[in-house]
Design a protein around this motif. Sequence first.
Motif: not given
Length: 91
Positions: A6-10, A61-62, A66-67, A72-73
């Motif tokens: 979800r977070l990284l997407g493409p 999509t962070p 915060s990073t 983590a992803a």
Amino acid sequence: MRFASRLLGPLADDDPRMADLRSTSSLYLDMDHSLAKVASVEHVSRNAVTYRVQKAMSLCTPSGESTTELRAALRIYEWLRDAPIAEWKRS
């Protein structure tokens, strides 16, 4: 795994270009956002690092400033990308 997908997407796609973007972004985060250090390690210009990081950030999509979640992803993806799970991005 859903979290990383979800977070990284493409950015989680399995192709050489996305791998370069993930690698550069991960180094950038690990090296305290130092363009010069990442450029030196990857043997590319600072402009190339800037482009890759900006491109990676535009694909994922962070949430928030915060990073932590992005770090983590990226780690989860690296740990599980070769796991014997069919199409992990769907799980």
